[in-house]
Enzyme design. Sequence first.
Site, short mmCIF file in Angstrom:
data_model
loop_
_atom_site.label_atom_id
_atom_site.label_comp_id
_atom_site.label_asym_id
_atom_site.label_seq_id
_atom_site.Cartn_x
_atom_site.Cartn_y
_atom_site.Cartn_z
CG ASP A 77 -0.57 -0.05 2.53
OD1 ASP A 77 0.66 -0.23 2.74
OD2 ASP A 77 -1.41 0.09 3.45
CB SER B 234 -7.10 -3.06 11.16
OG SER B 234 -6.03 -3.24 10.30
CB SER B 235 -8.18 -3.17 17.20
OG SER B 235 -6.86 -2.94 17.58
CG ASP C 231 -4.63 -1.51 8.11
OD1 ASP C 231 -4.52 -2.29 7.14
OD2 ASP C 231 -3.75 -1.39 8.98
C1 GLA Z 1 -0.11 -2.49 8.46
C2 GLA Z 1 -0.35 -1.09 7.90
C3 GLA Z 1 -0.92 -1.16 6.48
C4 GLA Z 1 -0.06 -2.05 5.60
C5 GLA Z 1 0.22 -3.39 6.27
C6 GLA Z 1 1.19 -4.24 5.48
O1 GLA Z 1 -1.33 -3.15 8.61
O2 GLA Z 1 -1.24 -0.40 8.73
O3 GLA Z 1 -1.02 0.14 5.95
O4 GLA Z 1 1.13 -1.40 5.23
O5 GLA Z 1 0.74 -3.22 7.57
O6 GLA Z 1 0.61 -4.65 4.28
#
Ligand code: GLA
Length: 393
Positions: free
Chosen positions: A41, A130-131, A178
Amino acid sequence: MQPIDKRTEEIQAEFAKVFDGSPTHVAIAPGRVNLIGEHTDYNDGFVLPVALDRDVRVIFRPRNDRRVRLYALEFDTWADFDLDALAFDEEVFWANYTMGVAWALEEAGVKLRGLEGVVSGNIPRGSGLSSSAGLEISNALALLAAAGKSEALTGPQIAQAAQRAENHFVGVNCGIMDQFISTLGEEGYALLIDCRSLDYQRVPFPDGASLVIGNTKASRSLANSAYNERRAQCEEGVARLQSALPEITALRDVTSAQLEAHKGLLSPIVYRRCRHVVGENERVMGTVAALAAGDLEEVGRLMNASHESLRDDYEVSSEALDAMVAAMRSALGCLGARLTGAGFGGCAVALVRKGQERAVRDAIFENYSKSMNIWPEVYTSPASAGARLFSLE
Ligand code: GLA
């Protein structure tokens, strides 16, 4: 109106204990798991995440002033601040996500008003699901609604504001994936997101498969510094490759053939970092094509290749993640498995033939706990809806 479910009712009951009167709204934002497209990303590349059926919710009502008062049920602490006096909170760490989002929304030109409410979540914390994005996006929807500005920003703009909050206020240098999937996820679909243009496309989640997520429960220390180091190595790769490929601005613009042709410009480590990112973008596109063709074996193969590349070239796996992936793959019905999220710890995700979830789950408990001596957690989730706001009145 939504049917108010049990969890919302329970949080509403807490609201009544903390504040007089009734809340007006609930804002809900999910966690995520990424099918494929890791560490792409922030290289302007492609990702293919799904939203989970676990979320953070804020039950709230607007205030007439510019004060924000949020009580976090699981932490038993408050974010209590004035929108005109935002300052990093050293003690209540989660409050910085709320403040950061308020700051970024106002930076984006939205004049906010205060609110009061209760925050509660069931996304495992610190596990790579991703909380924090769930917290940011639920808070963003609540702040916008309290100001009567729910329509002021598009979904991608809300995601960008939350990313800016995390980068500049909280101090974590994450990409956009996320926040984007938490805002825009859709039931039954993964999203193919172009992290350069922020265009996205729905990709139907296959009927014949399920997701099984294994939480290693291993600590993710070093994750932040190693993440920043990987980002810097990617930037170095672009800067060096530009001497031969002046038109590129990110690794997204580089093909495998170009990378091979110019590998002499790069140190061996930077070359391997670039090889992961370039190959991973190609694997995302391969996965989308395989899903369209109904070829689940190929999707599984690409997920396995993604894990190998993250382990050997990008070096963001760990003993626990490798053990989790091995445990998943040992089960009949596992089509493919890989670490998901930033790595170093947290979770792995397996694509599993429908009906075989139990076998994969059993294999995780049996084999992972034996090799690591850690009791893991296992979750399943359908591809679920992104963020939403409901009236409680
Ligand atoms: C974390 C970051 C994302 C992404 C991932 C790896 O989740 O928050 O933005 O870079 O790592 O793909």
